[in-house]
Design a protein around this motif. Structure first.
Motif, mmCIF file in Angstrom:
data_model
loop_
_atom_site.group_PDB
_atom_site.id
_atom_site.type_symbol
_atom_site.label_atom_id
_atom_site.label_comp_id
_atom_site.label_asym_id
_atom_site.label_seq_id
_atom_site.Cartn_x
_atom_site.Cartn_y
_atom_site.Cartn_z
ATOM 1 N N MET A 248 -1.607 1.712 4.019
ATOM 2 C CA MET A 248 -3.073 1.594 4.232
ATOM 3 C C MET A 248 -3.571 0.044 4.460
ATOM 4 O O MET A 248 -4.647 0.221 4.758
ATOM 5 C CB MET A 248 -4.193 2.423 3.477
ATOM 6 N N GLY A 249 -2.377 -0.509 4.187
ATOM 7 C CA GLY A 249 -3.244 -2.174 4.169
ATOM 8 C C GLY A 249 -3.516 -2.654 2.998
ATOM 9 O O GLY A 249 -3.813 -3.875 2.814
ATOM 10 N N GLU A 250 -4.027 -1.932 1.969
ATOM 11 C CA GLU A 250 -4.702 -2.273 0.954
ATOM 12 C C GLU A 250 -4.451 -1.208 -0.429
ATOM 13 O O GLU A 250 -4.210 0.015 0.109
ATOM 14 C CB GLU A 250 -6.081 -2.640 0.830
ATOM 15 N N ALA A 251 -4.439 -1.660 -1.550
ATOM 16 C CA ALA A 251 -4.332 -0.705 -2.537
ATOM 17 C C ALA A 251 -5.544 0.258 -2.865
ATOM 18 O O ALA A 251 -6.782 -0.436 -2.597
ATOM 19 C CB ALA A 251 -3.784 -1.443 -3.963
ATOM 20 N N ILE A 252 -5.274 1.539 -2.881
ATOM 21 C CA ILE A 252 -6.065 2.476 -3.234
ATOM 22 C C ILE A 252 -6.878 2.015 -4.814
ATOM 23 O O ILE A 252 -6.015 1.602 -5.615
ATOM 24 C CB ILE A 252 -5.719 3.827 -3.363
ATOM 25 N N ASP A 253 -8.107 2.244 -5.015
ATOM 26 C CA ASP A 253 -8.682 1.917 -6.164
ATOM 27 C C ASP A 253 -8.454 2.905 -7.145
ATOM 28 O O ASP A 253 -8.608 3.983 -7.071
ATOM 29 C CB ASP A 253 -10.284 1.585 -6.056
ATOM 30 N N ARG A 254 -7.785 2.791 -8.175
ATOM 31 C CA ARG A 254 -7.054 3.408 -9.222
ATOM 32 C C ARG A 254 -8.503 4.191 -10.164
ATOM 33 O O ARG A 254 -8.292 4.968 -10.952
ATOM 34 C CB ARG A 254 -6.130 3.036 -9.899
ATOM 35 N N GLN A 255 -9.535 3.478 -9.827
ATOM 36 C CA GLN A 255 -10.786 3.987 -10.391
ATOM 37 C C GLN A 255 -11.700 4.758 -9.736
ATOM 38 O O GLN A 255 -12.331 5.649 -10.615
ATOM 39 C CB GLN A 255 -11.673 2.735 -10.714
ATOM 40 N N ALA A 256 -11.190 5.284 -8.498
ATOM 41 C CA ALA A 256 -12.055 5.937 -7.568
ATOM 42 C C ALA A 256 -12.047 7.365 -8.077
ATOM 43 O O ALA A 256 -12.946 7.989 -7.583
ATOM 44 C CB ALA A 256 -11.417 5.601 -6.298
ATOM 45 N N GLY A 257 -10.866 7.934 -8.881
ATOM 46 C CA GLY A 257 -10.882 9.276 -9.021
ATOM 47 C C GLY A 257 -11.323 9.647 -10.458
ATOM 48 O O GLY A 257 -11.520 10.636 -10.664
ATOM 49 N N ARG A 258 -12.111 8.391 -11.025
ATOM 50 C CA ARG A 258 -12.869 8.875 -12.356
ATOM 51 C C ARG A 258 -14.111 9.176 -11.982
ATOM 52 O O ARG A 258 -14.860 8.924 -11.008
ATOM 53 C CB ARG A 258 -13.032 7.595 -13.147
ATOM 54 N N SER B 232 6.453 5.366 -10.631
ATOM 55 C CA SER B 232 5.454 5.276 -11.576
ATOM 56 C C SER B 232 4.184 5.087 -10.642
ATOM 57 O O SER B 232 4.111 5.198 -9.441
ATOM 58 C CB SER B 232 5.843 4.056 -12.367
ATOM 59 N N GLY B 233 3.063 4.754 -11.544
ATOM 60 C CA GLY B 233 1.590 4.558 -10.809
ATOM 61 C C GLY B 233 1.602 3.405 -10.087
ATOM 62 O O GLY B 233 0.966 3.489 -8.922
ATOM 63 N N SER B 234 2.441 2.319 -10.538
ATOM 64 C CA SER B 234 2.494 1.143 -9.739
ATOM 65 C C SER B 234 3.131 1.335 -8.402
ATOM 66 O O SER B 234 2.810 0.778 -7.376
ATOM 67 C CB SER B 234 3.153 0.128 -10.399
ATOM 68 N N ASP B 235 4.260 2.172 -8.421
ATOM 69 C CA ASP B 235 4.827 2.461 -7.104
ATOM 70 C C ASP B 235 4.020 3.059 -6.325
ATOM 71 O O ASP B 235 4.041 2.967 -5.204
ATOM 72 C CB ASP B 235 6.195 3.405 -7.432
ATOM 73 N N VAL B 236 3.200 4.129 -6.652
ATOM 74 C CA VAL B 236 2.281 4.825 -5.838
ATOM 75 C C VAL B 236 1.272 3.843 -5.281
ATOM 76 O O VAL B 236 0.947 3.910 -3.999
ATOM 77 C CB VAL B 236 1.560 5.967 -6.573
ATOM 78 N N ASP B 237 0.625 2.885 -6.150
ATOM 79 C CA ASP B 237 -0.234 1.805 -5.665
ATOM 80 C C ASP B 237 0.470 0.957 -4.492
ATOM 81 O O ASP B 237 -0.130 0.488 -3.476
ATOM 82 C CB ASP B 237 -0.611 0.905 -6.585
ATOM 83 N N GLU B 238 1.840 0.707 -4.637
ATOM 84 C CA GLU B 238 2.368 -0.099 -3.830
ATOM 85 C C GLU B 238 2.503 0.696 -2.366
ATOM 86 O O GLU B 238 2.484 -0.116 -1.455
ATOM 87 C CB GLU B 238 3.705 -0.517 -4.302
ATOM 88 N N ALA B 239 3.113 1.790 -2.533
ATOM 89 C CA ALA B 239 3.056 2.634 -1.205
ATOM 90 C C ALA B 239 1.842 2.755 -0.617
ATOM 91 O O ALA B 239 1.836 2.673 0.455
ATOM 92 C CB ALA B 239 3.779 4.077 -1.774
ATOM 93 N N ALA B 240 0.789 3.028 -1.275
ATOM 94 C CA ALA B 240 -0.509 2.999 -0.673
ATOM 95 C C ALA B 240 -0.909 1.640 -0.061
ATOM 96 O O ALA B 240 -1.318 1.630 1.064
ATOM 97 C CB ALA B 240 -1.660 3.435 -1.651
ATOM 98 N N GLN B 241 -0.559 0.482 -0.603
ATOM 99 C CA GLN B 241 -0.678 -0.655 0.062
ATOM 100 C C GLN B 241 -0.194 -0.843 1.380
ATOM 101 O O GLN B 241 -0.539 -1.359 2.405
ATOM 102 C CB GLN B 241 -0.482 -1.806 -0.847
ATOM 103 N N LEU B 242 1.213 -0.318 1.237
ATOM 104 C CA LEU B 242 2.051 -0.358 2.592
ATOM 105 C C LEU B 242 1.602 0.426 3.607
ATOM 106 O O LEU B 242 1.794 0.297 4.798
ATOM 107 C CB LEU B 242 3.469 -0.151 2.167
#
Length: 512
Positions: A502-512, A490-500
């Protein structure tokens, strides 16, 4: 008869090749000529075989002797041909019948007193013989248990040339080989010993589930080494094919125990930071021997104090980590060894490595950059999970009433996640999420919805994320979903993967 032929096996890397040892005895000045690309150890077989035959009560043929090793273009090395050469000479001199040796592979080194001594690489040699249709082998008694793990092959053991000659003449038996015991893997360090460090434990679990590489950066005493040493305890035991590969590599390197059985526990290699490039990736004169990365095949390669390793030594890992194999070119030929490992890196954040954390660091910004700069961008880009561990506090060390979750419980979740991934990718021949090529995850039916990967695509456009990093975050997301028992990330899994990653979650608003 002045001609005889006996079968043996030669190794090039982990690949075994059937070798025909030919002996021709002709009139002329006494001499021994050895052909077929032998190395120095094999050239010296002339003296070993002669002394062994004489001291075993046999007559040395005083004629012109030519020993040829077929195929002639295959490099031959080591002393495993001694026993086959002795048999071929005795048969060519008319002292032994050829019929009992038809279709039998003979392996072993001879001592000057006629004793048959163990040799390296017997397991892959016997496996190569079995692949060539050979069903009977004769090996040194010290290698008999090792050879017996290859299915479909009848193993005979000898301790002396005299015993082998008596057997071929029908005057005595071979030695019985020890039975093969398939015991469960020995227990090792347990995750229950780890206090706190929830992030480190979670990163370790995700790494185990998907076969991902892991980097841990933190002050001394944060538990980096303890976590890395416990990674094998949550990995599933090796299946038959993997166990045979790992055991064969240990046999070639000469580190397999005398009472060897199939290695079922994933190997763990932790070379010291002073290790040379050859010790890490393989090398040596002539045909190269496997290094630590190949001895960790199907297991864990742990580089503690990674910035202390020589820069070029670390860079040599980049290609094996990507391809899962090491190709070593030397003057006598090219050798290939498997190297499908999970690499774990542990590093302090700076040279002073103050245990109290960054707030007490006395290093300049330049010194910190130079220190971690030894872990180059291309190398770190190949490491899926990159986490920073914090110093442990008193509450984590002293106030816990219940022990931490043991390795057995984590291993059960990892096994379920790996089974799910293996079932999903079975049609393509992959077993772990880390093995799946990036293009596969970016195509239907495995491509995730745009809304779940919008932030990743924005990071790729800005240059803050590489294409390799994009694919590795997707692989991590699938491993997280497998651990949670879900069919798709899911989207939350992608966020968690990005945190693992890159050390921090990618801003999900960045693509807007």
């Amino acid at each position: 008869m002045s001609y005889a032929r006996v079968l043996c096996v030669g190794l090039v890397g982990v690949a075994g090749h059937l070798v025909e040892v030919e002996a021709d005895l002709s009139p002329g000045l006494p001499a021994v000529v050895l052909t077929g690309l032998p190395d120095t150890a094999l050239h010296e077989a002339r003296d070993r075989v002669r002394a062994a035959m004489v001291n075993s009560g046999q007559v040395w043929p005083n004629r012109r002797i030519t020993v040829n090793l077929l195929p002639a273009m295959l490099p031959k090395h080591g002393s495993a041909f001694d026993l086959a050469i002795a048999c071929a000479l005795l048969a060519g001199a008319g002292e032994l019948p050829l019929a009992p040796m038809e279709g039998v592979v003979v392996l072993g080194e001879l001592g000057l007193d006629g004793a048959v001594r163990p040799v390296r690489g017997v397991l892959p040699m016997v496996a190569a013989a079995a692949d060539a249709g050979i069903t009977r082998v004769i090996v040194p008694v010290g290698n008999a248990r090792e050879a017996a793990v290859v299915p479909g092959v009848t193993v005979g053991a000898v301790d002396s040339l005299h015993r082998l000659v008596a057997f071929i003449k029908g005057q005595g038996p071979l030695l019985d080989r020890p039975p093969v015991r398939d015991t469960p893997p020995p227990s090792g360090p347990d995750l229950a010993d780890i206090a706190g460090q929830d992030l480190g434990r979670h990163g370790l679990e995700v790494a185990a589930a998907g076969g991902h590489h892991l980097a841990m950066i933190g002050p001394p005493g944060a538990g980096k080494t303890m976590l890395a040493e416990r990674l094998p305890s949550i990995l599933p035991p090796l299946d038959d094919a993997s166990a045979l590969e790992v055991t064969a590599l240990q046999s070639i390197a000469g580190v397999l125990a005398a009472d060897a059985e199939l290695v079922r526990r994933p190997p763990f290699q932790a070379p010291h930071h002073s290790a040379s490039l050859a010790a890490l990736v393989g090398g040596g004169s002539g045909l190269a021997m496997p290094g630590a990365i190949s001895l960790a095949h199907r297991g864990v390669l742990f580089l503690d104090e990674a910035p202390e390793f020589a820069y070029l030594t670390l860079q040599a890992l980049r290609q094996p980590l990507e391809s899962g194999r090491v190709i070593l070119a030397r003057s006598r030929g090219t050798t290939e060894y498997p190297a499908q490992v999970q690499m774990v890196i542990a590093a302090n954040p700076c040279p002073c490595a103050n245990p109290a954390g960054d707030q007490h660091c006395q290093c300049s910004a330049i010194a910190r950059r130079r220190y971690l700069g030894k872990l180059s961008g291309p190398l770190m880009d190949r490491i899926d999970i990159q986490i920073r561990l914090q110093p442990l506090g008193v509450a984590q060390l002293m106030t816990s009433e219940t022990p931490a979750e043991p390795s057995a419980e984590v291993a059960a979740r990892v096994r379920r996640a790996r089974d799910a991934a293996a079932a999903r990718w079975a049609a393509h021949g992959w077993r772990l999420n880390a093995e799946v090529p990036g293009p596969q995850l970016r195509r239907p039916p495995w491509r995730l919805p745009p809304k779940d990967t919008k932030a990743l695509r924005a990071g790729l456009e800005r240059g803050s994320l590489s294409a390799r990093g994009f694919d590795r975050i997707l692989r991590l997301a699938w491993s997280i979903a497998d651990l949670d028992g879900r069919d798709r990330p899911s989207g939350s899994d992608v966020d968690e993967a990005a945190q693992l990653r890159m050390g921090e979650a990618i801003d999900r608003q960045a693509g807007r």
